[in-house]
Design a protein around this motif. Sequence first.
Motif, PDB file in Angstrom:
ATOM      1  N   ALA A 153      64.502  24.463  38.295  1.00  0.00           N
ATOM      2  CA  ALA A 153      65.613  23.997  39.134  1.00  0.00           C
ATOM      3  C   ALA A 153      66.389  22.889  38.419  1.00  0.00           C
ATOM      4  CB  ALA A 153      65.096  23.523  40.490  1.00  0.00           C
ATOM      5  N   GLN A 154      65.667  21.997  37.749  1.00  0.00           N
ATOM      6  CA  GLN A 154      66.334  20.948  36.974  1.00  0.00           C
ATOM      7  C   GLN A 154      67.162  21.557  35.846  1.00  0.00           C
ATOM      8  OE1 GLN A 154      62.654  18.783  36.024  1.00  0.00           O
ATOM      9  NE2 GLN A 154      63.647  16.948  36.832  1.00  0.00           N
ATOM     10  N   VAL A 200      74.469  25.089  35.030  1.00  0.00           N
ATOM     11  CA  VAL A 200      75.660  25.517  35.767  1.00  0.00           C
ATOM     12  C   VAL A 200      76.942  24.899  35.197  1.00  0.00           C
ATOM     13  CG1 VAL A 200      76.815  25.451  38.017  1.00  0.00           C
ATOM     14  CG2 VAL A 200      74.432  26.185  37.860  1.00  0.00           C
ATOM     15  N   ASP A 220      68.456  24.488  35.774  1.00  0.00           N
ATOM     16  CA  ASP A 220      69.598  25.190  36.355  1.00  0.00           C
ATOM     17  C   ASP A 220      70.723  24.228  36.703  1.00  0.00           C
ATOM     18  OD1 ASP A 220      70.230  27.949  36.774  1.00  0.00           O
ATOM     19  OD2 ASP A 220      70.377  27.505  38.922  1.00  0.00           O
ATOM     20  N   ARG A 221      70.360  23.037  37.169  1.00  0.00           N
ATOM     21  CA  ARG A 221      71.392  22.036  37.470  1.00  0.00           C
ATOM     22  C   ARG A 221      72.148  21.636  36.205  1.00  0.00           C
ATOM     23  NH1 ARG A 221      67.533  20.586  41.262  1.00  0.00           N
ATOM     24  NH2 ARG A 221      66.540  18.990  39.989  1.00  0.00           N
ATOM     25  N   LEU A 222      71.479  21.665  35.061  1.00  0.00           N
ATOM     26  CA  LEU A 222      72.150  21.384  33.790  1.00  0.00           C
ATOM     27  C   LEU A 222      72.948  22.599  33.302  1.00  0.00           C
ATOM     28  CD1 LEU A 222      69.220  19.592  31.918  1.00  0.00           C
ATOM     29  CD2 LEU A 222      71.246  18.516  32.951  1.00  0.00           C
TER      30      LEU A 222
END
Length: 150
Positions: free
Chosen positions: A109-110, A116, A112-114
Amino acid sequence: MAETPSETGVLAGRTIFEVLRLAGRLTLAGNDLVGGLGLTAARWQVLATAEEEVRTVAALARSVGLARQSVQRVVNDLAAEGLVALADNPADRRARLVVVTAEGSGRLAQADRLRVPWTEALAEGFTAEELAVTEQVLSRLRARLDRGTD
């Protein structure tokens, strides 16, 4: 005597070499993007693929297109960090299943935040249609290789 290549054959060859160059750049960029999370591009790819579906190391390797031994090393590293666990496989006692842990899901999840904003920036200047056609062509080429048409 060598056969004269067709226009599509020449373009396919150029596309293949461009994809290989792109893969190298993506690996370097992926390492930079998620390095602060204790991931590499390879770890990220294996972890994300394992989260899609619980599989054996061999199945993961086939899915990501890497050697089984390479994926085994990555899985061992991920397991040592508590990002994946190895579970018994009812279908084959020798081939354990790779299961992403809660900590592994959190790390993804971390990442993925980077990812996007990074992919949004890379997509600038392309139309959705261009990217959709590119994805379709690359997917079809991969499918042909999967069938053994190399």
